[in-house]
Motif scaffolding. Structure first.
Motif, PDB file in Angstrom:
ATOM      1  N   ASN A   1      29.897 -70.395 -32.102  1.00  0.00           N
ATOM      2  CA  ASN A   1      30.449 -71.324 -33.090  1.00  0.00           C
ATOM      3  C   ASN A   1      30.564 -72.723 -32.492  1.00  0.00           C
ATOM      4  O   ASN A   1      30.179 -73.721 -33.102  1.00  0.00           O
ATOM      5  N   GLU A   2      31.071 -72.767 -31.264  1.00  0.00           N
ATOM      6  CA  GLU A   2      31.193 -74.048 -30.574  1.00  0.00           C
ATOM      7  C   GLU A   2      29.814 -74.652 -30.294  1.00  0.00           C
ATOM      8  O   GLU A   2      29.620 -75.874 -30.432  1.00  0.00           O
ATOM      9  N   ILE A   3      28.843 -73.813 -29.918  1.00  0.00           N
ATOM     10  CA  ILE A   3      27.485 -74.306 -29.634  1.00  0.00           C
ATOM     11  C   ILE A   3      26.890 -74.964 -30.870  1.00  0.00           C
ATOM     12  O   ILE A   3      26.345 -76.075 -30.811  1.00  0.00           O
TER      13      ILE A   3
ATOM     14  N   LEU B   1      26.250 -80.314 -23.035  1.00  0.00           N
ATOM     15  CA  LEU B   1      25.671 -79.555 -24.145  1.00  0.00           C
ATOM     16  C   LEU B   1      24.619 -78.571 -23.634  1.00  0.00           C
ATOM     17  O   LEU B   1      24.557 -77.426 -24.095  1.00  0.00           O
ATOM     18  N   LYS B   2      23.811 -78.997 -22.683  1.00  0.00           N
ATOM     19  CA  LYS B   2      22.811 -78.100 -22.093  1.00  0.00           C
ATOM     20  C   LYS B   2      23.484 -76.885 -21.476  1.00  0.00           C
ATOM     21  O   LYS B   2      23.079 -75.740 -21.707  1.00  0.00           O
ATOM     22  N   ASN B   3      24.513 -77.143 -20.663  1.00  0.00           N
ATOM     23  CA  ASN B   3      25.205 -76.034 -19.996  1.00  0.00           C
ATOM     24  C   ASN B   3      25.852 -75.104 -21.007  1.00  0.00           C
ATOM     25  O   ASN B   3      25.846 -73.877 -20.836  1.00  0.00           O
TER      26      ASN B   3
ATOM     27  N   GLU C   1      28.744 -78.294 -31.666  1.00  0.00           N
ATOM     28  CA  GLU C   1      28.492 -79.355 -30.683  1.00  0.00           C
ATOM     29  C   GLU C   1      27.069 -79.890 -30.804  1.00  0.00           C
ATOM     30  O   GLU C   1      26.825 -81.083 -30.655  1.00  0.00           O
ATOM     31  N   LEU C   2      26.114 -78.992 -31.093  1.00  0.00           N
ATOM     32  CA  LEU C   2      24.735 -79.442 -31.251  1.00  0.00           C
ATOM     33  C   LEU C   2      24.610 -80.346 -32.471  1.00  0.00           C
ATOM     34  O   LEU C   2      23.960 -81.402 -32.408  1.00  0.00           O
TER      35      LEU C   2
ATOM     36  N   ASN D   1      26.983 -82.084 -33.902  1.00  0.00           N
ATOM     37  CA  ASN D   1      27.675 -83.340 -33.617  1.00  0.00           C
ATOM     38  C   ASN D   1      26.830 -84.245 -32.722  1.00  0.00           C
ATOM     39  O   ASN D   1      26.798 -85.474 -32.903  1.00  0.00           O
ATOM     40  N   GLY D   2      26.160 -83.635 -31.735  1.00  0.00           N
ATOM     41  CA  GLY D   2      25.282 -84.407 -30.873  1.00  0.00           C
ATOM     42  C   GLY D   2      24.137 -85.038 -31.645  1.00  0.00           C
ATOM     43  O   GLY D   2      23.764 -86.197 -31.409  1.00  0.00           O
ATOM     44  N   ILE D   3      23.563 -84.280 -32.593  1.00  0.00           N
ATOM     45  CA  ILE D   3      22.481 -84.806 -33.425  1.00  0.00           C
ATOM     46  C   ILE D   3      22.994 -85.949 -34.297  1.00  0.00           C
ATOM     47  O   ILE D   3      22.309 -86.964 -34.488  1.00  0.00           O
ATOM     48  N   LYS D   4      24.214 -85.800 -34.802  1.00  0.00           N
ATOM     49  CA  LYS D   4      24.788 -86.828 -35.671  1.00  0.00           C
ATOM     50  C   LYS D   4      25.035 -88.134 -34.913  1.00  0.00           C
ATOM     51  O   LYS D   4      24.847 -89.229 -35.455  1.00  0.00           O
TER      52      LYS D   4
END
Length: 1040
Positions: free
Chosen positions: A642-644, A576-578, A647-648, A650-653
């Motif tokens: 859009n993907e960023i 996610l960082k990358n 994904e962010l 989803n990561g928070i969820k």
């Protein structure tokens, strides 16, 4: 009767007392020069922390000591400086130049007098000598160390980086770390050392003189520059601080300026015991009383501050030194104190008319010697203004000659002083120290001509270099030439001298130098307005620069602040960082260079060189076309956003740790908007470019030199917007759903595929207890109603929902006797709601009907939304309805209430202001973002305050300058009215608009007609929400 003079007699030579009787001198004889008598040693601490001792006659006035110090330094512009010392009460006071020194300094052996800057001019370009600027730079360094000059970390690091550059030269990481370890410029410097070195890296090739110039350029924009605070109290007993500056008297609360009294508005200054009195000129628009009163600690404090005010007024406002008052015959009333010395106008005239020989001076911490810049003949080399010491490096013969001359002069002086090395200029009279070596050069300026004509003429005979030189301005040398190791691209957004709307700072081109009468503070804005171009295309180009600055700051929230925070916390997956930072960093790098080019073009356009005479640079289309074509290569990164975003989220969820980290980051001041909003900024910026190019093409006639490039740039950016527009609409809806999810509690699945947000706002819901304020959220399949809880999170608790499938709506004002009333009938439940106004009711009616139609066309009813109560009603709604009206009314007036959850989101503003916004409004707000300088005035204030203002997300954010990382304050505009001031308000200024909500009134003043119209346009989009029909008539419809 003529003056008589007595010849020395044998008795007088032997020390006998003189006879005070009848003179026996013949007519025409003059008395002898009085002998110095007993000498007194005074220790002076210089600005470089060295100490010198000066021997002066015991009865000598302060001016003798002041002139001795200036002569010792070979300082021509010594009138900006003063001598201060602690009196018998340990209070720091200024040395009175008219009174004998020994009557002021009672115990000179135990006192160290400080030589410091006393008068800070509004523009350091008025300092025409390199030595003077060097001493001012030392004063800034001293004020930083003592905590007088307060500013944010970025400005502090930038200031120190220029100091380091002037002391040790170009960047070397090892040397820098050693130097910073040995030299502490500010308390707790360690936290800023990396940022200091980062800025220092950008100053390659910068000479000490350039560093001084840049240091002063940054410092002069800081609110506390040159400010000395004097504690006082107002009439209500509130603790404040008073200060005096070139513009007038300032009032501070802590280190924040809360008021200012311009010299033009001050009629009289006086003091009575401990009371300091300011008598103002009559002003119908002012709410202040005729006389303002402030209480100070003692009479001595009060008198000392009054003296400083008198001196500042005389120095900056008068053309010549005030004449002494005649002594009263019988009784004296009041103080006889007056300003002594040359005024600023006299100093500017003196330096400008004199041909001063180059004199070398030593920088204590620098290896390089500097040479005076103002010579009898203009330099043949093309150097920048701060590079006035360039001949010291390039012309060794000249430098050697100057050094030899100086050494010979010092040897001669030493012989005359018979070994008194402590006071090298002791035997000189004050005037001798100011004489100019060499012949005085005759200039055209000796004739009586209007200042404007003098300013525009090119005079090769004058000591002033030509104003037409391309490299005459340090700004142009850095911006357009960028040679000799000029600042790198990364520094362009941080250096305030690169601001296109900044005042011209070069001594070669500044009208403030050529016409000293222009320093009047009340005329400063008018002079500035006349100096810069007035055509519409220039202001369109300037809008590109100002909004680009804000855009870069928004990118830095992700690339710098968020990335830095994420690297310290092990909560974000590496993938996610990358994904985030690898796609945002190229954008930041590109737009940093883009901003540099825009500011370079503006600098040329503004006439800081001779390029504007040919008109080659009075355009912006070519720069836009070049960069928009290069921007196409970044499309691959833009498509990743859009993907960023997904994904962010989803990561928070899926990670409670990441959710907590992001929530904590949003609470930081630098994250002034919801975090996911910054992820959409690059796509929004493309729309801004398109709008700007549309305005430019509409303004230009087809025959204009810039029309072809502008039209091509518009075609290129329109193509990019068309490719990404559909994706952007989906992202905006996705972002808005997740933003609303943070404001709501009591639900499980707000964000589901196919759901689209339509409108949110405050309505009153009719219940058994009467009308209760509720917050409604309308989507394309469901209508939620909530109330604001009393919890610390300030979130809205969901009470119930109505599926739109099968819903009907009808007006029911007559049935319920409530104005603007609607009845919404669902398949299982009906509710009655009322809007605050007819306009609000029409908006809700239009949007609800459209949503019902969309729901009917869908496959069926919406999925279950709430986690509890299948009967669509929260079991504790009754208790929420018990919320007292006092609590509700209190919450409506506390938008700035501090809480763990952000309390100034759009949802909260709508709740407080009893209004609503739609997704159409959000989309229009995205297009109507604006940045720039505005002057702000409160309803009851007496002056205008210059602020950097960013308008976005229905809100005005206020900064001291565009360099600041976070806003000082914000003003949500939903519910505000935008009008023009009426005649009765006595706002006698151009380009002023008024914002008011209930009793809150603000006036804002723009710099030009174009910027005024732009601010009116964008703010009107927030203050007067358009209906869906009118919005879609000039905008592409959103796919709901």
């Amino acid at each position: 009767m003529g003056e008589t003079e007595q010849r020395p007699t044998a008795g007088s030579r032997l020390g006998a007392q003189e006879n005070a009787g009848i003179s026996t001198l013949e007519h025409g004889q003059k008395p002898p020069m009085t002998t110095p008598g007993k000498l007194v040693s005074i220790k002076i601490q210089m600005l470089d922390d060295t100490q010198e001792t000066f021997d002066i006659p015991q009865r000598a006035p302060g001016k003798v000591l002041h002139d001795a110090v200036c002569n010792h330094l070979n300082l021509v512009e010594g009138d900006y400086f003063g001598l201060e010392f602690p009196d018998h009460k340990k209070m720091m006071v200024w040395l009175d130049l008219l009174k004998p020194v020994m009557k002021q300094i009672r115990r000179p052996k135990h006192i160290v007098v400080k030589f410091v800057v006393k008068f800070f001019p509004p523009d350091h370009a008025q300092l025409q000598e390199e030595l003077t600027r060097y001493l001012f730079a030392l004063q800034v360094k001293q004020d930083l160390a003592q905590g007088r000059l307060t500013c944010n970390d970025t400005s502090t690091a930038l200031l120190i980086s220029h100091i380091v550059q002037s002391e040790i030269g170009d960047f070397d990481e090892t040397i820098d770390r050693e130097h910073l370890a040995k030299n502490k410029y500010i308390p707790h410097q360690e936290a800023l050392e990396d940022k200091i070195m980062e800025f220092h890296r950008n100053h390659m090739g910068q000479t000490p003189a350039e560093s001084d110039f840049q240091l002063l350029e940054i410092a002069r924009r800081l609110e506390m520059y040159g400010i000395r605070l004097h504690p006082a109290k107002d009439r209500e007993g509130t603790k404040i601080n008073l200060a005096v500056a070139n513009t007038g008297i300032l009032v501070f609360q802590g280190h924040t300026k809360i008021n200012a009294f311009n010299w033009a508005k001050v009629r009289k200054l006086s003091f009575k015991r401990k009371r300091f009195l300011i008598k103002l000129r009559p002003d119908v628009n002012s709410s202040f009383q005729d006389t303002l009163e402030f209480l100070m600690a003692s009479r001595d404090f009060c008198k000392s501050f009054w003296k400083i005010c008198v001196e500042h007024h005389a120095f900056f406002r008068l053309f010549e030194e005030p004449k002494p008052k005649p002594k009263p015959v019988l009784f004296s009333r009041g103080s006889s104190f007056r300003f002594s010395g040359r005024t600023q106008k006299q100093v500017l005239d003196y330096v400008k008319e004199g041909g001063h020989k180059k004199v070398q001076f030593e920088r204590k911490h620098s290896k390089i010697h500097s040479i005076r810049s103002l010579t009898a003949q203009p330099s043949e080399q093309h150097t920048e203004v701060p590079k006035q010491s360039a001949r010291a490096y390039g012309d060794n013969n000249d430098a050697a000659a100057v050094q030899s001359c100086r050494q010979g002069k010092e040897l001669k002086s030493s012989a005359e002083d018979t070994g008194q090395h402590k006071s090298p200029s002791l035997k000189k009279s004050p005037k001798e120290g100011r004489k100019v070596d060499g012949a005085v050069v005759s200039t055209v300026e000796e004739e009586e001509e209007p200042a404007k004509d003098r300013m525009q003429q090119n005079r090769p005979q004058s000591q002033q270099p030509s104003t037409g030189s391309l490299t005459g301005s340090p700004h142009l040398s850095e911006l357009s030439i960028n040679s000799q190791g000029g600042p790198s691209v990364a520094n362009m957004t941080l250096s305030p001298n690169l601001s296109p709307d900044a005042k011209q700072s070069s001594p070669l081109v500044s009208p403030l130098l050529n016409d000293p009468s222009c320093i009047r503070a009340d005329d400063e804005e008018e002079v500035k307005r006349k100096r810069f171009p007035t055509e519409k295309a220039y202001f369109i180009a300037k809008e590109v620069a100002t909004t680009e600055r804000t855009y870069l700051k928004d990118l830095e929230v992700i690339t710098s602040w968020f990335q830095s925070a994420a690297s310290k916390e092990d909560c974000m997956p590496e993938t996610l960082k990358n994904l985030i930072f690898s796609n945002f960093e190229p954008l930041h790098k590109f737009h940093t260079g883009f901003l540099k080019e825009i500011e370079q073009r503006l600098a040329l356009w503004e006439g800081r060189s001779n390029a504007h005479i040919k008109g080659d640079y009075q355009r912006i289309g070519d720069v836009m076309l070049k960069n928009i074509q290069s921007m196409k290569q970044l499309t691959i990164h833009l498509r990743k956003h859009n993907e960023i975003l997904m994904e962010l989220e989803n990561g928070i969820k899926n990670s409670r740790k990441l959710e907590t980290f992001c929530r904590d980051f949003e609470l930081q001041k630098v994250c002034y908007l919801p975090l996911n909003t910054f992820l959409l900024r690059p796509l929004h910026r493309l729309m801004h470019y398109k709008q700007i190019m549309e305005r430019l093409c509409k303004h230009y006639p087809p025959s204009h030199i810039d029309f072809r490039d502008s039209r091509a740039a518009l075609a290129e950016i329109s193509e990019m917007v068309a490719q990404l527009h559909g994706n952007m609409i989906k992202m905006e809806n996705f972002q808005k759903l997740h933003e609303l999810k943070k404001d709501l509690i009591g639900m499980d699945n707000l964000v589901i595929p196919g759901r689209e947000f339509i409108r949110l706002g405050s309505l009153s819901k009719l219940s058994g207890k009467g009308l209760q304020q509720r917050m409604f959220f309308l989507f394309n399949d469901i209508l939620l109603y909530t109330s604001r809880g009393l919890t610390a999170s300030n979130q809205f608790k969901v009470h119930g929902h109505l599926p739109l499938y099968g819903m009907t709506m009808e007006e029911s004002e007559e049935e319920w006797g409530v104005p603007h009333c609607l009845t919404l009938r669902g398949q299982h439940q009906s509710i009655v709601v009322a809007a605050s106004t007819r306009a609000e009711m029409d908006k809700w009616t239009e949007d609800i009907q459209m949503a019902i139609d969309l729901a009917e066309k869908s496959s069926g009813p919406a999925p279950e939304l709430l986690a509890s109560s299948p009967d669509n009603k929260s079991p504790d709604e009754t208790t929420v309805d018990q919320e007292s009206e006092d609590d509700l009314s209190a919450s409506r007036t506390s938008l700035e209430r501090q809480s763990p959850h952000r309390g100034n989101t759009t949802v909260h503003v709508c709740w407080h202001r009893n209004t609503s916004v739609s997704m159409i409004d959000f989309s229009i707000a995205v297009e109507n973002q604006l940045s720039g300088n505005l002057l702000r005035k409160f309803k009851n204030s007496n002056g205008w305050q210059k602020l950097w203002v960013v308008f976005t997300n229905f809100c005005m954010f206020f900064y001291k300058s565009h360099q600041d990382n976070h806003p000082l304050a914000s003003l949500p505009l939903l519910g505000y009215s935008l009008t023009l001031p009426s005649e009765s308000e006595n706002i006698h200024k151009d380009y002023v608009f008024k914002l008011h909500f209930k009793s809150h009134v603000y006036y804002f003043r723009a710099e030009s007609e174009y910027t005024f119209e732009r601010w009116m346009e964008v703010i009107r989009s927030a203050t007067s929400s358009a209906s869906r029909t009118r919005a879609l008539s000039h905008k592409e419809p959103h796919a709901y």
